[in-house]
Design a protein around this motif. Structure first.
Motif, PDB file in Angstrom:
ATOM      1  N   VAL A 194       0.110  -8.724   2.862  1.00 55.30           N
ATOM      2  CA  VAL A 194       0.704  -7.981   1.441  1.00 55.30           C
ATOM      3  C   VAL A 194       0.242  -6.108   1.749  1.00 55.30           C
ATOM      4  O   VAL A 194       1.580  -5.849   1.324  1.00 55.30           O
ATOM      5  CB  VAL A 194      -0.597  -8.792  -0.045  1.00 55.30           C
ATOM      6  N   LEU A 195      -1.192  -5.868   1.460  1.00 53.17           N
ATOM      7  CA  LEU A 195      -0.895  -4.451   1.365  1.00 53.17           C
ATOM      8  C   LEU A 195      -0.663  -3.413   2.521  1.00 53.17           C
ATOM      9  O   LEU A 195       0.425  -2.722   2.450  1.00 53.17           O
ATOM     10  CB  LEU A 195      -2.565  -3.894   1.305  1.00 53.17           C
ATOM     11  N   PHE A 196      -0.713  -3.630   4.546  1.00 59.17           N
ATOM     12  CA  PHE A 196      -0.740  -3.499   5.668  1.00 59.17           C
ATOM     13  C   PHE A 196       0.554  -3.172   6.317  1.00 59.17           C
ATOM     14  O   PHE A 196       0.340  -2.936   7.511  1.00 59.17           O
ATOM     15  CB  PHE A 196      -2.484  -2.846   5.665  1.00 59.17           C
TER      16      PHE A 196
ATOM     17  N   LEU B  64      -3.442   0.061  -6.839  1.00 59.01           N
ATOM     18  CA  LEU B  64      -3.345  -1.291  -7.135  1.00 59.01           C
ATOM     19  C   LEU B  64      -3.969  -1.522  -5.787  1.00 59.01           C
ATOM     20  O   LEU B  64      -4.784  -2.778  -5.170  1.00 59.01           O
ATOM     21  CB  LEU B  64      -2.345  -2.619  -6.488  1.00 59.01           C
ATOM     22  N   THR B  65      -4.017  -1.178  -4.242  1.00 56.39           N
ATOM     23  CA  THR B  65      -4.651  -1.263  -2.674  1.00 56.39           C
ATOM     24  C   THR B  65      -6.253  -1.321  -2.893  1.00 56.39           C
ATOM     25  O   THR B  65      -6.877  -2.097  -2.590  1.00 56.39           O
ATOM     26  CB  THR B  65      -3.909  -0.627  -1.762  1.00 56.39           C
ATOM     27  N   ILE B  66      -6.715  -0.535  -3.500  1.00 60.87           N
ATOM     28  CA  ILE B  66      -8.321  -0.029  -3.823  1.00 60.87           C
ATOM     29  C   ILE B  66      -8.952  -1.608  -4.117  1.00 60.87           C
ATOM     30  O   ILE B  66      -9.692  -1.838  -3.503  1.00 60.87           O
ATOM     31  CB  ILE B  66      -8.350   1.349  -4.388  1.00 60.87           C
ATOM     32  N   GLY B  67      -7.935  -1.960  -5.169  1.00 60.63           N
ATOM     33  CA  GLY B  67      -9.074  -3.025  -6.166  1.00 60.63           C
ATOM     34  C   GLY B  67      -8.662  -4.217  -5.049  1.00 60.63           C
ATOM     35  O   GLY B  67      -9.987  -5.030  -5.154  1.00 60.63           O
TER      36      GLY B  67
ATOM     37  N   ALA C 140       1.061  -1.189   0.035  1.00 62.83           N
ATOM     38  CA  ALA C 140      -0.400  -0.226  -0.284  1.00 62.83           C
ATOM     39  C   ALA C 140       0.568   1.278   0.343  1.00 62.83           C
ATOM     40  O   ALA C 140       0.426   1.945  -0.298  1.00 62.83           O
ATOM     41  CB  ALA C 140      -0.454  -0.317   0.989  1.00 62.83           C
ATOM     42  N   HIS C 141       1.935   1.450   0.324  1.00 64.13           N
ATOM     43  CA  HIS C 141       3.265   2.904   0.047  1.00 64.13           C
ATOM     44  C   HIS C 141       3.172   2.438  -0.405  1.00 64.13           C
ATOM     45  O   HIS C 141       3.694   3.672  -0.972  1.00 64.13           O
ATOM     46  CB  HIS C 141       3.986   1.712   1.031  1.00 64.13           C
TER      47      HIS C 141
END
Length: 509
Positions: free
Chosen positions: A440-442, A381-384, A375-376
């Motif tokens: 994966v994201l945060f 991509l994070t939104i998807g 996400a950084h």
């Protein structure tokens, strides 16, 4: 005869594929734009059909019929109703998103897009066919490009693409063999020699006139259940599905999870229930039991996976359990939920695979322990990922909530214990989805991903297309449920009739 809208939707990808055959392999830009243009046309025509469909009248609309093989009773017969029209829309929107997800294909793009267009046309044909011969023909067309695309453009993580391709193909062909035997049995039993036909509506009429005995319906429905159940990844015929996802290129994973599986659920309703209602009632308790294994067992397996594609793959198997439960309850509410859930799962699974494909294209990584804090560097991509993940856990306001809720409501009266177990399956889904999103994201920012660009330009179009549908039909569920209701409500008298009809042994218990 009016404008042949469905023929154009069906044949436009095939025409584009034929055109690509005459282009040079070096004309990559023309190849990609031709594929995108054909799929844009089919999507726009499908949206027009969706908006123009008369829900008050219901039934088959935009029909076309031309005699073809008259000696066998085969016609080129197309049409859509409230059940098949959402499936067609699902196919075209995912098809266009799959084209954009493959925009940067470097390896033999000409052959790739030819096979992709043929694959999409074949899937579309199964949903609009009113003749079983056309249905079978389109289904068989689907199998060939999938195997070739997995073999040439597939992934090599965890399983070899050769293994994934042959396993997927064997299961699909095995299912089609049982399906073929069942369809031939219907063809031979429905009418005497001069009147034999593959027309689905004529077979439904034959069933209503008593042409199929109870024992024939039970046996033939079992054959169709093996065929369509294998395609739907019903336990124990599910193991091909996650391996197939993992070994396939991004576009094939999107088509496979988004619409190919849904042919199984669609076939159970269109052919199994409407033509063989007593067979459906007899096997419904068994289907409900297998549905629970799908929901809980696959969710448990997904919790221990580390490969992103395998997590979404087993999640798809779990979600198909909800579809099977909705079918097994055999009432208008549950079947409406099952059809809607096929659409909802198709959108969110395709969005998941498109985003995973983007990550793999940039980083060549799919393992959760190797990915951290994206996400950084990749907020789009994070939104998807978040949209697909939250829809999977049934967040209100997104496309997955109303279909699952409808299935729970419809199935509770028929199978209260299974309905409660199915609701508990959401807890497992939340555990593995939220864990994946968190890691994966945060997670903490990793410097190794600083050099990778976020989605932009063409790369964002799959997220935009699928995201609009995912949010739009979540906020306004009547856009989906209204059309589906017009297709399911007319079969209410049939469901009431079989509910009161005794079956041999009272059904499988």
């Amino acid at each position: 005869m009016g404008f042949p809208l469905l023929s154009v939707v069906f044949l436009a990808p095939l025409a584009a594929a034929l055109f690509l055959c005459f282009l040079s392999r070096d004309a990559r830009d023309v190849i990609r734009k031709t594929a995108a243009g054909a799929m844009t046309l089919t999507l726009l025509l499908t949206i027009y059909a969706y908006v123009s469909y008369d829900t008050a009248m219901g039934g088959m609309q935009f029909t076309e019929s031309i005699p073809w093989i008259t000696d066998l009773g085969v016609s080129y017969s197309l049409g859509v109703d409230g059940i098949s029209l959402p499936m067609l829309f699902l196919t075209e929107v995912i098809g266009l998103a799959a084209v954009f997800s493959s925009w940067n294909i470097d390896k033999r793009p000409k052959e790739f897009f030819i096979l992709l267009l043929v694959l999409i046309a074949g899937v579309s044909g199964t949903f609009i066919a009113r003749d079983l011969f056309i249905f079978l023909l389109c289904y068989e067309v689907v199998v060939i490009p999938i195997y070739i695309m997995v073999l040439i453009w597939g992934s090599t993580k965890r399983v070899t693409k050769e293994y994934a391709g042959i396993k997927l193909t064997i299961y699909l062909l095995m299912g089609s063999a049982f399906m073929l035997v069942g369809i031939v049995a219907l063809y031979l039993q429905a009418y005497p020699q001069p009147l034999r036909t593959f027309d689905i509506e004529a077979l439904i009429a034959a069933s209503q006139m008593g042409s199929f005995s109870e024992s024939f319906q039970i046996f033939t429905f079992f054959l169709l259940l093996l065929g369509f159940g294998s395609l739907l990844s019903m336990f124990p015929f599910h193991s091909w599905s996650p391996d197939g996802y993992a070994g396939a290129p991004t576009a094939v994973s999107m088509i496979h999870a988004g619409v190919l599986k849904k042919i199984g659920g669609y076939g159970l309703i269109r052919l199994g229930l409407l033509v063989l209602p007593l067979g459906a009632k007899f096997w419904a308790p068994l289907i409900a039991g297998l549905a629970m294994i799908n929901v809980l067992y696959a969710a448990y397996i997904a919790m221990v996976q580390k490969d992103l594609k395998y997590i979404v793959g087993y999640s798809s198997v779990s979600h198909m359990g909800y579809v099977l439960l909705g079918f097994a309850a055999l009432n208008v509410v549950s079947i409406s939920g099952a059809v809607a859930n096929m659409v909802a799962h198709g959108i969110m699974a395709s969005l998941f695979f498109s985003q995973i494909g983007f990550i793999y294209e940039k980083t060549h990584l799919r393992s959760i322990p190797e990915l951290c804090g994206l996400a950084h560097q990749m907020p789009r991509l994070t939104i998807g990922f978040m949209l697909a993940g939250l829809a999977s856990v049934g967040l209100p306001g997104l496309i997955g909530f109303v279909p699952e809720f409808t299935i729970f409501v419809g199935s509770f009266a028929a199978y209260p214990v299974f309905a409660v177990l199915a609701i508990s399956g959401i807890i497992f889904t939340a555990l593995y989805i939220l864990r994946m999103l968190a890691k994966v994201l945060f997670g903490p920012k990793s410097d190794r991903f600083d050099g990778y660009q976020d989605e932009r330009g063409i790369e964002m179009l799959p997220l935009i297309l699928l995201g609009i549908v995912l949010v739009g039909m979540g906020l306004f569920p009547e856009l989906l449920m209204g059309v589906i209701s017009s297709g399911v409500e007319p079969i209410a008298p049939l469901l009431e009739q079989i509910a009161d009809a005794p079956t041999l042994l009272g059904g499988v218990r």
